[in-house]
Design an enzyme around this catalytic site. Structure first.
Site, PDB file in Angstrom:
ATOM      1  N   LYS A  88       0.653  -1.167   0.203  1.00  0.00           N
ATOM      2  CA  LYS A  88       0.048   0.164  -0.017  1.00  0.00           C
ATOM      3  C   LYS A  88       0.801   1.177  -0.133  1.00  0.00           C
ATOM      4  O   LYS A  88       0.398   2.170  -0.757  1.00  0.00           O
ATOM      5  CB  LYS A  88      -0.872  -0.071   1.194  1.00  0.00           C
ATOM      6  CG  LYS A  88      -2.032  -0.785   1.293  1.00  0.00           C
ATOM      7  CD  LYS A  88      -2.981  -0.814   2.445  1.00  0.00           C
ATOM      8  CE  LYS A  88      -2.394  -1.088   3.610  1.00  0.00           C
ATOM      9  NZ  LYS A  88      -2.064  -2.431   3.817  1.00  0.00           N
ATOM     10  N   CYS A 172     -12.441   2.095  16.211  1.00  0.00           N
ATOM     11  CA  CYS A 172     -11.388   1.345  16.155  1.00  0.00           C
ATOM     12  C   CYS A 172     -10.448   1.089  17.407  1.00  0.00           C
ATOM     13  O   CYS A 172      -9.637   0.244  17.562  1.00  0.00           O
ATOM     14  CB  CYS A 172     -10.618   1.560  15.015  1.00  0.00           C
ATOM     15  SG  CYS A 172      -9.305   3.148  14.925  1.00  0.00           S
ATOM     16  N   MET A 173     -10.419   2.257  18.470  1.00  0.00           N
ATOM     17  CA  MET A 173      -9.428   2.283  19.536  1.00  0.00           C
ATOM     18  C   MET A 173     -10.032   2.660  20.426  1.00  0.00           C
ATOM     19  O   MET A 173      -9.192   2.938  21.644  1.00  0.00           O
ATOM     20  CB  MET A 173      -8.093   2.661  18.895  1.00  0.00           C
ATOM     21  CG  MET A 173      -8.047   3.753  18.127  1.00  0.00           C
ATOM     22  SD  MET A 173      -8.248   5.565  18.685  1.00  0.00           S
ATOM     23  CE  MET A 173      -9.366   5.864  19.742  1.00  0.00           C
ATOM     24  N   MET A 347      -7.506  -4.608  16.500  1.00  0.00           N
ATOM     25  CA  MET A 347      -8.834  -4.739  16.654  1.00  0.00           C
ATOM     26  C   MET A 347      -9.335  -5.833  17.138  1.00  0.00           C
ATOM     27  O   MET A 347     -10.587  -5.666  17.791  1.00  0.00           O
ATOM     28  CB  MET A 347      -9.292  -4.549  15.109  1.00  0.00           C
ATOM     29  CG  MET A 347      -9.286  -3.336  14.290  1.00  0.00           C
ATOM     30  SD  MET A 347      -9.795  -1.781  15.154  1.00  0.00           S
ATOM     31  CE  MET A 347      -8.229  -1.031  15.636  1.00  0.00           C
ATOM     32  N   GLY A 384      -5.252   1.510  13.638  1.00  0.00           N
ATOM     33  CA  GLY A 384      -5.301   1.272  12.291  1.00  0.00           C
ATOM     34  C   GLY A 384      -5.216   2.476  11.517  1.00  0.00           C
ATOM     35  O   GLY A 384      -5.402   2.428  10.160  1.00  0.00           O
ATOM     36  N   GLN A 385      -5.276   3.783  11.809  1.00  0.00           N
ATOM     37  CA  GLN A 385      -5.397   4.849  11.153  1.00  0.00           C
ATOM     38  C   GLN A 385      -4.081   5.791  11.498  1.00  0.00           C
ATOM     39  O   GLN A 385      -3.725   5.717  12.515  1.00  0.00           O
ATOM     40  CB  GLN A 385      -6.520   5.836  11.486  1.00  0.00           C
ATOM     41  CG  GLN A 385      -7.940   4.993  11.355  1.00  0.00           C
ATOM     42  CD  GLN A 385      -9.046   5.817  11.433  1.00  0.00           C
ATOM     43  OE1 GLN A 385      -9.490   6.597  10.462  1.00  0.00           O
ATOM     44  NE2 GLN A 385      -9.769   5.785  12.382  1.00  0.00           N
TER      45      GLN A 385
END
Lengths: 806, 251
Positions: A88, A172-173, A347, A384-385
């Site tokens: 990615k 997500c967190m 996650m 994740g971000q």
């Protein structure tokens, strides 16, 4: 001035601004190097930027020619990735060039969207806010840059006295946050990625870093290629690419991670192998008072011991399916003081209806065993971000928070914010606003039934695709009169297509930015190319709406001295009209916002350095403290010799302890069943998640040909035995059904991952296969984070037709 | 223990004897395959396990070789550089890379699940039936699929599933550099691309490479003559002052 003049002018000012801002570092070419002359002759310039995608925080070098990104390279000076990227990252530059970029503001009229001017668009938003100030909400993201999130935060809480602001990072967190806060009294990992080289054993809890955090994974497994020993233990609910590299694979029944963790705690006590010294000096015990709560009440060791006594290896095996011998193996690893054990999770434990509990227990196994605070020895939660930490958690764009780890419910914290923002006393509202699930539930409920939120402005995220149970939380809003959805995005995502007002945004290196990764590392980059058409920075959009309100006389947009709350002065002290996009890059707005935000960060010892330090560095880990004129980062928090806030002689000091005695809390957190488990009607567990090639809802990566071709479509992973029993062959279309919805999707047997019998997995990147029509909106009662990882489903065979498969 | 040993020996002898006589008693024809009657009543010999494996392997092998159409090896390593082969090589390279320096995509199927066996062919490079498996250009990393994707294997595709978004990309990647610069005619050209992750020159310029063969394939130490670029390799800028020139008194 027509559009072309305008674009030319903004290009010139942007170029001028970036050259000025770069100053000394502008000279990054070697005039003596003929190869460079060649490249420079063809017009390629290189500059650093953090990758746009996950929370690892790799740096890339971006090659730019003629106002376009033409190449990407791993940044060799970046400590996180040392020149390497994942697939990615290598293709991140292509994310700017999908064929359907949004380039003009558009308003929904009937069934279509018609282009309007920016001024009209800003006016419409101002109208909505003035029409019903309390019904306005801002839904942001862990992909907001730090200055973008800060602008939105100040606009809402400082300007509108409205706390209805929450980020997708809630999804997500949030459980990681509540885990850290209730354990250490302050958020974010104390350890850092240096652990990946120092650990002897890495436990991977419900996580697949080979695909989700590939650079961190390669930092671990590449050690083996250098002849180092590393024991990788994969504790998960399905076999993944990570399992292929693991020495041990412990497969557990979903939700029973709670039992496994309690089993380790039980054995540490029963076999008397816990670290008496560490516990005596640094640990306090805590339990929830009557139901789930964040802070709980103190308890003692004996109560704690009694609470874990039932989790014998045999009992844990019964609950989890993990053999008792393997539970003993884990406990004995923790019993061995010579080991260096790092726990990684993301996650799996976070998207959990007992997310806070699992996070607390993950800290507990390390604290009780004393595997805490040495390099390679501690718990490390991943995100994740790109700026889930930097923006959502540190800037605090959550419905209950203020920047720097402060909260709206605390009067002293509100006062501190009002002082920094130069606002009249009482401007900041003390009642927390609506968290994500609540915000969208109220938006999707008619006003007559208590749905009091009627306008949501979405920036940098795609809730129509990513919210759980979308047909409950999102879809109904589109049919309720009076509900108005504003979406700032770069592509026509599912959310943008459903919006009443679409605002075209600049992305990544089309604007200045700063983000923060999951090891407390704050990173910075400069604008390198112009956004297409009339696409503009998200922070500018927020500031321009604020100015529109200011011009209409809104008192909230004025500080104590009647100045605009986003006032920026030039060097001579004159106000720069940054709300006019032609002047937005006359100054570095990011730097101004960051320098103001930085003043918040000392309150909770999350000190950030001046902006210029981040221009030079490839990120710095906070607290960044000035020592003898040098801004110095912190690798390990709460550890003497590493963290300058720790008092000499203490070794380890949890200086934000909720028990006010320098101790971390070990929580009693029993196993409870999941709210929806497989039964006769819906006999499968359904898990959702990501894949290597695609990031989140795929709105960027599905537009990158190399990534889309490698992973063109979502699928359901089915165990081969289940498939045989159901008569399903590889590639057959099957219908997945839950109590919330159904979806047709192709089956992949022995594919990328291999779930055990009775389990399914569907990645969520494909907007044609919206698995969130099936997922559950049940969430952790403390963190409010939903559980995307488990619900009950069934598989219905669709009769095969000729030509139904390729 | 002393008494147990003869008993044990006797036992072993008995078992061995039974085994021997059972083995020799077996009729020899059972060792081959029995003929099987098919639907038409004719008797055919069943294929051996080895035949079945070979047939399956040939099919898979043909498929893999077809996928590697662009990877044909050069016929004669000593031939001078052929402009057509050079152009074909550049085109083939660009087909598997988004831009110069991007990790190439894998032109054949890979195991989606486990740790890949890439090194079996790509550690040293390999030529199979006229197709080249290039040597890795970089040092060994463990998680190959982290950077190299493939579209030749992956999830099943649903027939008729239309794209929901534009599949057009307006990205134009940096092309492969055609040549380095020379200080004077005849000087060895500098490396026109970064050498980081391209440490093994043979990967693209070696005897198994096609089109990018140097004029002197017998030379082994490339960087002895061809200078890399510090900037393209992102070597950190030092803070040292430039060297002082020679100062000559009285000038």
């Amino acid at each position: 001035m027509d559009r072309r003049d305008f674009l030319k002018a903004s290009a010139l000012s942007a170029a001028a601004a970036s050259v000025l801002a770069r100053g000394a570092s502008a000279d990054d070419t070697d005039p003596l190097d003929p190869a460079v002359r060649e490249q420079v002759g063809s017009g390629v310039t290189w500059d650093k930027a953090p990758c746009r995608f996950c929370g690892t925080g790799c740096h890339v070098q971006v090659g730019v020619r003629n106002d376009r990104v033409v190449a990407i390279a791993g940044d060799r000076q970046a400590p996180v990735n040392r020149g390497l990227l994942c697939v990615k990252g290598y293709h991140v530059g292509l994310a700017l060039y999908g064929g359907d970029r949004l380039t003009r503001p558009m308003l929904k009229r009937g069934d279509t969207h018609v282009p309007i001017s920016w001024d009209e668009a800003l006016g419409i938003i101002a109208d909505r806010i003035e029409g019903n100030p309390a019904g306005f909400a801002f839904y942001g993201s862990g992909q907001w840059t730090i200055p973008e999130g800060y602008a939105a935060q100040k606009f809402m809480k400082g300007g509108l006295s409205n706390n209805h602001i929450d980020p997708n990072a809630r999804l997500c967190m949030a459980s990681a946050v509540t885990g850290f806060i209730s354990t250490y009294g302050v958020d974010e990992p104390a350890s850092c990625f240096d652990d990946l080289e120092a650990a002897k054993v890495v436990l991977i809890w419900g996580n697949n870093p080979a695909e989700m955090h590939p650079i961190l994974f390669s930092r671990m497994v590449d050690r083996r290629g250098r002849g180092e020993a590393l024991r990788l233990i994969d504790i998960g609910t399905r076999r993944t690419r990570t399992t292929g590299f693991a020495d041990d694979y412990l497969e557990f029944r979903p939700q029973s991670d709670l039992a496994i963790l309690n089993g380790i705690l039980h054995l540490l006590i029963a076999e008397d192998t816990y670290d008496h010294d560490f516990v005596e000096r640094h640990v306090a015990f805590r339990r929830e008072e009557s139901g789930p709560d964040l802070m709980g009440i103190a308890t003692d060791f004996d109560t704690f011991r009694a609470s874990v006594a039932e989790y014998t290896p045999e009992r844990v095996q019964e609950i989890s399916g993990v053999p008792a011998a393997k539970i003993r193996m884990l406990a004995r690893l923790f019993a061995d003081r010579e080991q260096r054990i790092t726990s990684l999770w993301c996650m799996g434990p976070n998207q959990h209806t007992r997310g806070t509990g699992v996070n607390r227990l993950l800290h507990a196994i390390h604290l009780l065993s004393g595997h805490w605070g040495r390099p390679g020895d501690g718990p490390q939660s991943l995100t994740g971000q790109p700026s889930a930490c930097g923006t959502a958690r540190e800037v605090g764009t959550l419905s209950h928070a203020l920047p720097g780890g402060l909260v709206v419910a605390n009067p002293a914290h509100r006062e501190h914010a009002e002082e920094i923002w130069n606002l009249p006393a009482g401007r900041v509202n003390g009642t927390p606003g609506a968290h994500t699930v609540e915000m969208w539930r109220r938006f999707s409920t008619p006003a007559s039934d208590g749905g009091d939120i009627d306008t949501i402005w979405v920036q940098v995220t795609n809730p129509a695709h990513s919210l759980p149970n979308v047909d409950k939380l999102f879809t109904p809003s589109r049919g309720i009169p009076g509900k108005f959805l504003i979406v700032s995005d770069v592509y026509p995502t599912a959310t943008a297509r459903a919006a009443d007002l679409i605002l075209p945004s600049a992305m990544w290196v089309e604007k200045n930015g700063m983000v923060g990764n999951s090891e407390r590392r704050t990173q910075q980059w400069f604008k390198m190319v112009n956004p297409p058409g009339e696409a503009r920075d998200d922070a500018w959009q927020t500031i321009a709406v604020a100015r529109k309100l200011f011009d209409r006389g809104h008192q909230g947009m004025r500080d104590k001295d009647a100045n605009f709350i986003f006032r920026v002065n030039d060097a001579a002290g004159a106000e720069v009209p940054i709300w006019d996009y032609r002047h937005y890059y006359d100054v570095n707005v990011d730097e101004h916002l960051f320098e103001e935000y930085r003043r918040f960060t000392r309150y909770k010892h999350k000190d950030l350095a001046p902006y210029a330090e981040y221009v030079r560095a490839r990120g710095l880990r906070w607290p960044v403290v000035e020592q003898e004129g040098v801004w110095t980062e912190t690798r390990y928090r709460f550890v003497e010799g590493e963290d300058s806030y720790v008092e000499a002689g203490t070794g380890v000091q949890f200086y934000h302890s909720t028990s006010n005695d320098g101790r971390a809390q070990v929580w009693i957190q029993p196993y409870v069943a999941a709210p929806e488990e497989p039964d006769a009607e819906y006999p499968f567990w359904l898990c959702t998640g990501r894949v290597l090639e695609h990031w989140h809802t795929g709105s960027m990566t599905m537009r990158v040909p190399q990534l889309r071709r490698a992973m063109p479509e979502a699928y359901v992973e089915l165990n081969a035995t289940d498939a045989r029993r159901l008569g399903v062959e590889n590639g057959d279309l099957v219908r997945l059904e839950t109590r919330r919805g159904s979806m047709d999707i192709a089956a992949w047997i022995d594919g990328r991952g291999r779930p055990p019998e009775g389990s399914l997995f569907v990645p969520f990147f494909d907007e044609r296969r919206m698995v969130n029509q099936l997922t559950l909106d049940a969430h952790c009662p403390i963190s409010k984070q939903p559980d995307y990882k488990k619900c009950a489903a069934r598989v219905v065979c669709i009769p095969r037709q000729a030509g139904s498969r390729e | 223990m002393r008494r147990a040993a003869p008993v044990l020996l006797a036992g072993v002898a008995v078992v061995a004897a039974i085994g021997f006589f059972t083995g020799t008693a077996r009729p020899a024809e059972l060792r081959g395959y029995l003929p099987v009657a098919d639907d038409d009543g004719a008797l055919r010999t069943a294929p051996t396990q080895r035949d079945m494996e070979a047939a399956r392997y040939a099919e898979r092998r043909a498929g893999q070789l077809a996928a590697l159409e662009g990877m044909a090896a050069i016929e004669n390593a000593d031939a001078p550089r052929d402009p057509a082969a050079y152009a074909a090589t550049i085109a083939q390279r660009q087909g598997t890379r988004a831009y110069d320096g991007a990790p190439p995509t894998v032109p054949h199927a890979v195991d989606q699940h486990g740790a890949p066996a890439c090194l079996a062919c790509h550690a040293e490079g390999l030529t199979v039936d006229g197709r080249v498996a290039p040597m890795m250009s970089h040092a060994r990393f463990e998680s190959c699929l982290q950077c190299h994707t493939t579209s030749s294997s992956g999830p099943p595709r649903t027939a008729g599933l239309a794209p929901s978004m534009s599949e057009v990309s307006s990205f134009v990647g940096l092309r492969d550099p055609e040549h380095g610069t020379r200080a004077w005619p005849g000087a060895p050209p500098t490396m026109p691309h970064r050498s980081f992750m391209r440490e093994q020159c043979q990967s693209c310029h070696g005897a198994r490479a096609r089109g990018l063969l140097p004029g002197h394939p017998w030379r082994e130490s490339c960087s002895q003559c061809h200078a890399p670029s510090g900037t393209l390799d992102q070597q950190p800028r030092g803070t040292l002052a430039p060297l002082q020139g020679l100062r000559v008194e009285g000038r």
